[in-house]
Design a protein around this motif. Structure first.
Motif, PDB file in Angstrom:
ATOM      1  N   LEU A   9       0.830  -1.197   0.000  1.00 41.78           N
ATOM      2  CA  LEU A   9       0.000   0.000   0.000  1.00 41.78           C
ATOM      3  C   LEU A   9       0.867   1.250   0.000  1.00 41.78           C
ATOM      4  N   GLU A  10       1.914   1.254   0.828  1.00 38.24           N
ATOM      5  CA  GLU A  10       2.840   2.386   0.869  1.00 38.24           C
ATOM      6  C   GLU A  10       3.517   2.580  -0.486  1.00 38.24           C
ATOM      7  N   TYR A  11       3.933   1.496  -1.072  1.00 36.91           N
ATOM      8  CA  TYR A  11       4.591   1.514  -2.381  1.00 36.91           C
ATOM      9  C   TYR A  11       3.659   2.125  -3.435  1.00 36.91           C
ATOM     10  N   ASP A  12       2.412   1.666  -3.471  1.00 36.70           N
ATOM     11  CA  ASP A  12       1.439   2.190  -4.441  1.00 36.70           C
ATOM     12  C   ASP A  12       1.161   3.677  -4.217  1.00 36.70           C
ATOM     13  N   SER A  32      10.263  -5.423  -8.866  1.00 32.25           N
ATOM     14  CA  SER A  32      11.354  -5.903  -8.017  1.00 32.25           C
ATOM     15  C   SER A  32      12.528  -4.932  -8.021  1.00 32.25           C
ATOM     16  N   SER A  33      12.851  -4.396  -9.188  1.00 34.11           N
ATOM     17  CA  SER A  33      13.955  -3.444  -9.297  1.00 34.11           C
ATOM     18  C   SER A  33      13.626  -2.137  -8.586  1.00 34.11           C
ATOM     19  N   LEU A  34      12.389  -1.661  -8.779  1.00 37.12           N
ATOM     20  CA  LEU A  34      11.976  -0.391  -8.184  1.00 37.12           C
ATOM     21  C   LEU A  34      11.950  -0.490  -6.657  1.00 37.12           C
ATOM     22  N   LYS A  35      11.420  -1.579  -6.137  1.00 32.81           N
ATOM     23  CA  LYS A  35      11.367  -1.765  -4.692  1.00 32.81           C
ATOM     24  C   LYS A  35      12.776  -1.859  -4.101  1.00 32.81           C
ATOM     25  N   ARG A  36      13.683  -2.467  -4.837  1.00 31.79           N
ATOM     26  CA  ARG A  36      15.067  -2.558  -4.380  1.00 31.79           C
ATOM     27  C   ARG A  36      15.702  -1.168  -4.299  1.00 31.79           C
ATOM     28  N   GLN A  37      15.428  -0.318  -5.287  1.00 32.42           N
ATOM     29  CA  GLN A  37      15.974   1.038  -5.279  1.00 32.42           C
ATOM     30  C   GLN A  37      15.369   1.875  -4.152  1.00 32.42           C
ATOM     31  N   ILE A  38      14.091   1.687  -3.880  1.00 30.16           N
ATOM     32  CA  ILE A  38      13.446   2.407  -2.775  1.00 30.16           C
ATOM     33  C   ILE A  38      14.050   1.987  -1.441  1.00 30.16           C
ATOM     34  N   LYS A  39      14.286   0.708  -1.288  1.00 30.09           N
ATOM     35  CA  LYS A  39      14.898   0.202  -0.053  1.00 30.09           C
ATOM     36  C   LYS A  39      16.287   0.806   0.156  1.00 30.09           C
ATOM     37  N   LEU A  40      17.066   0.875  -0.912  1.00 28.20           N
ATOM     38  CA  LEU A  40      18.395   1.482  -0.815  1.00 28.20           C
ATOM     39  C   LEU A  40      18.303   2.961  -0.457  1.00 28.20           C
ATOM     40  N   LEU A 213      20.076   3.682 -30.269  1.00 26.15           N
ATOM     41  CA  LEU A 213      20.681   2.799 -29.279  1.00 26.15           C
ATOM     42  C   LEU A 213      19.952   2.975 -27.960  1.00 26.15           C
ATOM     43  N   CYS A 214      19.576   1.871 -27.360  1.00 29.42           N
ATOM     44  CA  CYS A 214      18.969   1.891 -26.025  1.00 29.42           C
ATOM     45  C   CYS A 214      19.388   0.579 -25.361  1.00 29.42           C
ATOM     46  N   ARG A 215      20.502   0.612 -24.689  1.00 29.31           N
ATOM     47  CA  ARG A 215      21.119  -0.620 -24.198  1.00 29.31           C
ATOM     48  C   ARG A 215      20.968  -0.737 -22.680  1.00 29.31           C
ATOM     49  N   ASN A 216      20.403  -1.855 -22.255  1.00 29.19           N
ATOM     50  CA  ASN A 216      20.287  -2.182 -20.824  1.00 29.19           C
ATOM     51  C   ASN A 216      19.435  -1.171 -20.064  1.00 29.19           C
ATOM     52  N   VAL A 217      18.383  -0.694 -20.703  1.00 31.86           N
ATOM     53  CA  VAL A 217      17.409   0.199 -20.077  1.00 31.86           C
ATOM     54  C   VAL A 217      16.091  -0.535 -19.868  1.00 31.86           C
ATOM     55  N   MET A 218      15.645  -1.244 -20.892  1.00 34.21           N
ATOM     56  CA  MET A 218      14.309  -1.850 -20.836  1.00 34.21           C
ATOM     57  C   MET A 218      14.236  -3.096 -19.957  1.00 34.21           C
ATOM     58  N   ILE A 219      15.361  -3.571 -19.482  1.00 41.05           N
ATOM     59  CA  ILE A 219      15.313  -4.670 -18.513  1.00 41.05           C
ATOM     60  C   ILE A 219      14.657  -4.225 -17.208  1.00 41.05           C
ATOM     61  N   TYR A 220      14.514  -2.902 -17.020  1.00 39.97           N
ATOM     62  CA  TYR A 220      13.869  -2.374 -15.815  1.00 39.97           C
ATOM     63  C   TYR A 220      12.389  -2.072 -16.041  1.00 39.97           C
ATOM     64  N   PHE A 221      11.877  -2.376 -17.255  1.00 45.09           N
ATOM     65  CA  PHE A 221      10.480  -2.118 -17.587  1.00 45.09           C
ATOM     66  C   PHE A 221       9.701  -3.431 -17.628  1.00 45.09           C
ATOM     67  N   ASP A 222       8.408  -3.362 -17.331  1.00 43.60           N
ATOM     68  CA  ASP A 222       7.579  -4.545 -17.512  1.00 43.60           C
ATOM     69  C   ASP A 222       7.214  -4.682 -18.991  1.00 43.60           C
TER      70      ASP A 222
END
Length: 275
Positions: A9-12, A32-40, A213-222
């Motif tokens: 709920l907090e995340y949303d 998963s990536s976004l929550k990890r960055q928030i935790k950091l 060129l868009c390298r290693n960016v979209m791995i963070y997208f759904d």
């Protein structure tokens, strides 16, 4: 279980606040990536929980920008994956040389190392003067660093090795000069280069390009956001143009896959074809 529900709920609420207050839409980023960055971010700032961030970002825009910058993960280096640059030299640039003018978009450019790497190759292959490179990122802080073109001197050994493995024709020292603990990119690599803020999630096409060129960016997208960005790139790429993705990214499962042929198997470099 209740704790997990409260954290979700907090995340949303956090993402909803960023979207409604500042227009930053992270709803389709990989959770998963976004929550990890928030935790950091919580650990770095000493803030005890996600809900405590929300009042801060509502009233403090600079704090909100600081949080958003942590969502952008600028992992890069000069001539990263040098075998890709070797493919550019041998297979892509000979095709680009036939064009009277070449427009290039480097999306998600981070701190600029890979942008300057491409500029070096274009210069060595004699076509930089007829190129215009647009390098974009959502993160203003990394864009400022990219525009400065000043990097830690400690990275030069790795950069030199990558350059040599990419088919470099000269001494890598030709492209920078040292000042104290910094390596400053030669100004000749900047003359046809424009850094600008662009958000792949919300912004429109970036003109008709011959190379994207868009390298290693979209791995963070759904998957939903990936397809949206592929559509953006397809609208921005001329027929016969090239799209270069990261090693863990693949257009194979995109609705637009039939619009492209891979230049070399597993290179993640695709040519837009006329069906």
């Amino acid at each position: 279980m209740l704790t997990e529900e409260i954290e979700q709920l907090e995340y949303d609420l956090l993402l909803d606040t960023l979207s409604k207050r500042y227009g930053y839409d992270f709803s389709n980023y990989a959770k998963s990536s976004l929550k990890r960055q928030i935790k950091l971010f919580l650990e770095e700032t000493g803030i005890p929980k996600i809900s405590a961030i929300i009042p801060e970002i509502v009233y403090d825009e600079s704090f909100a920008k600081l949080l958003v910058q942590n969502f952008s993960i600028p992992v890069t280096e000069m001539f990263r994956d040098p075998e890709i640059y070797l493919i550019f030299r041998n297979h892509i640039i000979p095709r680009l040389k036939k064009l009277p003018f070449i427009k290039i978009w480097h999306a998600g450019c981070a701190t600029g190392e890979e942008v300057y790497s491409l500029a070096i190759i274009l210069q060595e292959e004699g076509i930089y003067d007829k190129c215009q490179i647009y390098a974009t990122d959502v993160n203003e802080e990394v864009l400022n660093k990219a525009n400065e073109g000043i990097y830690e001197i400690s990275t030069i050994k790795r950069s030199t090795a990558n350059y040599n493995n990419s088919g470099g024709k000269y001494s890598f020292s030709k492209y920078y000069h040292s000042s104290y603990n910094s390596a400053i990119i030669d100004s000749s690599l900047k003359k046809n280069l424009t850094f600008a803020r662009h958000n792949l999630v919300t912004d429109a096409t970036f003109g008709e390009m011959n190379l994207i060129l868009c390298r290693n960016v979209m791995i963070y997208f759904d998957k939903l956001l990936q397809d949206r960005v592929y559509g953006l790139f397809d609208d921005s790429l001329a027929y016969g143009g090239f799209l270069c993705l990261g090693s863990k990214e693949n257009i194979q499962f995109s609705p637009l896959v039939d619009n492209y042929d891979e230049v070399i198997i597993n290179s993640r470099i695709y040519e837009k074809i006329l069906k």
